[in-house]
Design a protein around this motif. Structure first.
Motif, PDB file in Angstrom:
ATOM      1  N   LEU A 427      65.349  51.409 -71.864  1.00 36.36           N
ATOM      2  CA  LEU A 427      66.174  52.231 -70.983  1.00 36.36           C
ATOM      3  C   LEU A 427      65.412  53.450 -70.473  1.00 36.36           C
ATOM      4  O   LEU A 427      65.541  53.816 -69.297  1.00 36.36           O
ATOM      5  CB  LEU A 427      67.443  52.667 -71.726  1.00 36.36           C
ATOM      6  N   VAL A 428      64.626  54.072 -71.346  1.00 37.65           N
ATOM      7  CA  VAL A 428      63.831  55.227 -70.920  1.00 37.65           C
ATOM      8  C   VAL A 428      62.792  54.806 -69.883  1.00 37.65           C
ATOM      9  O   VAL A 428      62.569  55.498 -68.889  1.00 37.65           O
ATOM     10  CB  VAL A 428      63.147  55.895 -72.135  1.00 37.65           C
ATOM     11  N   VAL A 429      62.153  53.648 -70.097  1.00 39.38           N
ATOM     12  CA  VAL A 429      61.185  53.130 -69.123  1.00 39.38           C
ATOM     13  C   VAL A 429      61.864  52.897 -67.776  1.00 39.38           C
ATOM     14  O   VAL A 429      61.294  53.192 -66.721  1.00 39.38           O
ATOM     15  CB  VAL A 429      60.539  51.827 -69.650  1.00 39.38           C
ATOM     16  N   CYS A 430      63.106  52.382 -67.801  1.00 40.17           N
ATOM     17  CA  CYS A 430      63.852  52.178 -66.557  1.00 40.17           C
ATOM     18  C   CYS A 430      64.062  53.506 -65.828  1.00 40.17           C
ATOM     19  O   CYS A 430      63.879  53.595 -64.601  1.00 40.17           O
ATOM     20  CB  CYS A 430      65.210  51.532 -66.849  1.00 40.17           C
ATOM     21  N   GLN A 431      64.447  54.530 -66.586  1.00 44.49           N
ATOM     22  CA  GLN A 431      64.648  55.849 -65.979  1.00 44.49           C
ATOM     23  C   GLN A 431      63.362  56.372 -65.350  1.00 44.49           C
ATOM     24  O   GLN A 431      63.354  56.839 -64.203  1.00 44.49           O
ATOM     25  CB  GLN A 431      65.128  56.847 -67.037  1.00 44.49           C
ATOM     26  N   PHE A 432      62.273  56.320 -66.092  1.00 38.44           N
ATOM     27  CA  PHE A 432      61.000  56.803 -65.589  1.00 38.44           C
ATOM     28  C   PHE A 432      60.561  56.001 -64.364  1.00 38.44           C
ATOM     29  O   PHE A 432      60.051  56.562 -63.385  1.00 38.44           O
ATOM     30  CB  PHE A 432      59.924  56.726 -66.676  1.00 38.44           C
TER      31      PHE A 432
END
Length: 800
Positions: A427-432
């Motif tokens: 999810l963090v990778v998606c945000q970034f």
């Protein structure tokens, strides 16, 4: 039961105030942004749906020959519409539409007052039945029953006559035509392609009476009979070219039919339309994707915090399961909690959107109103968004935690399970990734717009004002006006011109030999005055057009660009000077006076074509503008001086002026609007992502409080603790960059391809994007980690 779930949800929200505020803030901003974007998209998609015959109305456009680069053009010869109605049985009706003066501003005089009007149309009377005009004075059947009639929109009527009844009033147009008002119709809504304020009968003008297959200046709409096949009718229409036009004169090769429903959004590749309301389906797709990304990031924030809080939630779920709670009850509990948070976010987002309507309209150059935001279908979209957010954002805690055994849930090591950590990292990778794509996009769009603003166009549109002179019919008055304007201290130079660059030129052909059947399509503009100096053209050889021509001189003096020079076969500009040229203005006596550098008279989406300025006695076209290059620090006073001169010479006409650089800017209105909207909301999207990171960092620091305490007791420095808590994000940012890079390249390289003249892909934008995301992430994360590192280890190691 539901009441208990809501109580539990409310207690959870209160117990975790910090995280709840972050979640609600992120979702609220996301809802606010998406609400504006969906309102704008809905407005664009609703164009022309108000007309009862919309399903059977088609606009006809044509493809030009290879000599004209097979350009697709919206304006046709005025013979096409009548021929379609007469020769094709499935065509029930037709209407031709053209602006007065081909788009030049009209001067109106009534009741001893002068007005200017940019939206004066000439059209067939069938316009009123095809497009459902709603008359409040007069009616559609009698509007054009008398000669020299005009109908006004309600707003135009109020501008000209106030609250008086307008029917029967007399208006003088351009000191040439005297017409009588025969009707007043309700203003067209903002989502109508048709944008006329006044309509005259085209059959009162040579434009309607003199039918020809040459000059293509008329938009043509046709009404098909029910059940008619547009494809076969387009083929039949194309056959009319061979029927009515000699082979040597066929500069257009094919006719197409465009449904009215596609006129607004699917015409960006078609040239010379008359409407001021044009859209682009690519912009709608981009903004739709942006709206989706905003909602997605807001949901990711919630899911991130849900996975981060999984240990605390796991203990609660474990206790509930031991006490007999079923999986179904736990799922409902988590979904109700998410639904409650998202409901508050929706409420705050709507209120925020209502407050920020003026801000959005300013940045987006739109006219969104409260009615647009709170329209019933927008409320339906909000309800759907609330449902989607609830299902997506609440899916992890509801479906994952409720499915794990109670013993595992109550295990203190549960939060270290690989699956939970992996989900949070994804999810963090998606945000970034989303943030990096948006930042790269912002940089590319702003760089391209800056390139457009600063590109050397080959002429200098700055500090040039254009005054409409259509109402001045007397040569002596034109000469007097030129003399008085040139006598002003702040006037640098002037020229009388048929048009400003890229607007209202004539389309003519230049030939190499008199026997040639195919020549070079050339934009032509008749001028009288210092053309080169006034427009800032770059003279390569020869001289400007002569200011004075003898009364018996039949020569047509031409000023050509490099495109025309190369077509004629001259290798250097000097070689072309003084040579005879075969033009439609004068086939036997046109002489090249000078050669200027190619200049971008159209927008940068089009290649530079042939362009010819010319001057001669008794040209077929007449100048419509006085172009003035000025130099002043007090522009308002200078414009007032120009107005006094104009009013003294033509007191019965309206003074109308425009700036040439503003005209250049207006050609990119859609792109500027899209880049403004994307820039504004991309930064808001990045802000939402930061809220999620802030919450995630806070919870990470909280969950590692004992580890931090032990490390501090054992001598760890603050910097090493900050590195411990934030180092993992470096890997995630690198992975996100590898994903976002190719996506951004594909999306925005395609966007740049819409421009013939554009920047190269700025690779430095990728570096700026990753540095920005890294910096923002570390500022956000560092704040919480630094705070955690400063805590007294005694407090963090104290047993619960």
């Amino acid at each position: 039961m539901l009441k208990n779930y809501m109580k539990t949800a409310w207690r959870t929200i209160i117990a975790n105030r910090f995280f709840s505020i972050l979640n609600i803030s992120g979702l609220a901003i996301g809802i606010c942004v998406s609400l504006f974007l969906f309102a704008f998209i809905r407005q664009e998609l609703s164009f022309d749906t108000m007309y009862s015959k919309a399903d059977n109305i088609y606009r006809v456009y044509m493809k030009l020959s290879a000599a004209y680069n097979e350009e697709k053009m919206l304006t046709l010869p005025n013979a096409v519409g009548p021929a379609l109605k007469a020769d094709i049985a499935q065509v029930d009706n037709m209407v031709r539409v053209v602006k007065d003066g081909y788009g030049a501003t009209a001067s109106l005089r009534t009741d001893n007052e002068n007005f200017s009007e940019k939206q004066l149309y000439l059209a067939d009377s069938s316009l009123f039945s095809l497009f459902d005009f709603q008359f409040i004075e007069g009616n559609a059947h009698t509007a054009f029953s008398n000669k020299k009639s005009i109908v006004l929109s309600q707003s135009s009527k109020e501008k000209l006559f106030g609250k008086q009844e307008a029917v029967g009033k007399i208006i003088t147009i351009n000191q040439r035509d005297t017409v009588q008002v025969t009707g007043v119709f309700k203003d067209f809504p903002a989502n109508s392609t048709l944008d006329c304020n006044m309509v005259m009968n085209i059959m009162d003008s040579w434009m309607g009476k003199d039918v020809y297959w040459t000059n293509a200046s008329y938009e043509t709409y046709i009404l098909l009979k029910k059940g008619a096949d547009p494809g076969s009718i387009a083929q039949e229409a194309t056959k009319l070219i061979d029927k009515y036009v000699e082979k040597d004169n066929q500069y257009y090769t094919q006719f197409f039919l465009q449904p009215l429903s596609k006129v607004h959004l699917y015409s960006s590749d078609l040239t010379r339309g008359v409407t001021t309301r044009s859209g682009n389906i690519n912009n709608i797709k981009t903004l739709s994707a942006l709206a989706f990304l905003v909602i997605m990031i807001a949901c990711i924030n919630y899911m991130n915090l849900a996975t981060a809080k999984s240990q605390k939630n796991a203990k609660q779920v474990g206790v509930n399961k031991v006490l007999g709670a079923t999986r179904r009850q736990l799922i409902i509990r988590f979904f109700v909690e998410t639904a409650t948070i998202s409901f508050f976010a929706m409420l705050i987002g709507v209120i925020l959107a209502i407050i920020l309507i003026p801000v959005f309209n300013f940045f987006g150059k739109t006219d969104i109103t409260l009615q647009h935001l709170l329209h019933w279908d927008m409320l339906g979209i909000l309800a759907l968004a609330w449902l989607i957010i609830t299902l997506v954002a609440g899916s992890y805690p509801a479906l994952f935690l409720s499915n794990i055994k109670s013993i595992s849930l109550m295990n203190k090591g549960y939060n270290k399970q690989g699956k939970t950590i992996f989900i949070r990292q994804v999810l963090v990778v998606c945000q970034f990734s989303i943030s990096i794509v948006l930042i790269i996009g912002i940089i590319i769009m702003l760089t391209q717009m800056n390139f457009i603003r600063n590109k050397d166009l080959g002429y200098e549109p700055e500090n040039v004002v254009s005054i409409s002179i259509r109402s001045i019919k007397n040569k002596e008055k034109l000469h007097a006006m030129g003399q008085r304007v040139r006598s002003l201290n702040n006037t640098v130079s002037t020229t009388f011109a048929q048009s400003i660059p890229g607007f209202n030129e004539s389309g003519k052909t230049t030939y190499r030999l008199t026997t040639d059947k195919q020549g070079l399509p050339t934009s032509t503009c008749v001028t009288f005055g210092n053309t080169i100096h006034t427009l800032g053209l770059k003279l390569l050889a020869g001289a400007d057009l002569p200011n004075v021509i003898g009364g018996t001189d039949s020569t047509c003096y031409v000023l050509i660009n490099e495109k025309v020079m190369k077509f004629l076969g001259y290798k250097t500009p000097e070689e072309a000077i003084g040579k005879h040229i075969i033009t439609e203005m004068s086939a036997t006596n046109s002489i090249i006076s000078g050669v200027v550098r190619d200049f971008n008279y159209a927008n940068l989406k089009s290649e530079i074509g042939g362009y010819t300025y010319y001057t001669m006695n008794d040209p077929s076209e007449s100048p419509r503008n006085l172009l003035i290059r000025y130099k002043t620090t007090d522009l308002q006073t200078y414009i007032e001086e120009l107005k006094k001169i104009y009013t003294a010479i033509v007191p019965d006409a309206a003074f109308d002026f425009s700036f040439l650089d503003q005209h250049v800017q207006d050609q990119y209105e859609n792109e500027i609007r899209s880049s403004n909207i994307m820039t504004l909301f991309s930064f808001l999207t990045l802000f939402i992502a930061c809220l999620g990171l802030l919450g995630l960092a806070a919870y990470t620091a909280e969950s590692k409080s004992k580890e931090i305490g032990i490390r501090k007791v054992l001598g760890a420095s603050i910097s090493s603790i900050i590195h411990l808590l934030s180092a993992s994000y470096i890997k995630l940012i690198c992975i996100a960059f590898l994903i976002a890079g190719p996506i951004a390249y594909y999306l925005f390289n395609s966007w740049l391809a819409n421009f013939v003249y554009h920047i190269e892909m700025p690779w430095w934008a990728y570096g700026v994007a990753i540095m920005t995301v890294t910096l923002v992430a570390f500022i956000t994360i560092g704040f919480q980690t630094f705070k955690a590192a400063l805590l007294n280890p005694v407090n963090s190691l104290r047993d619960e």
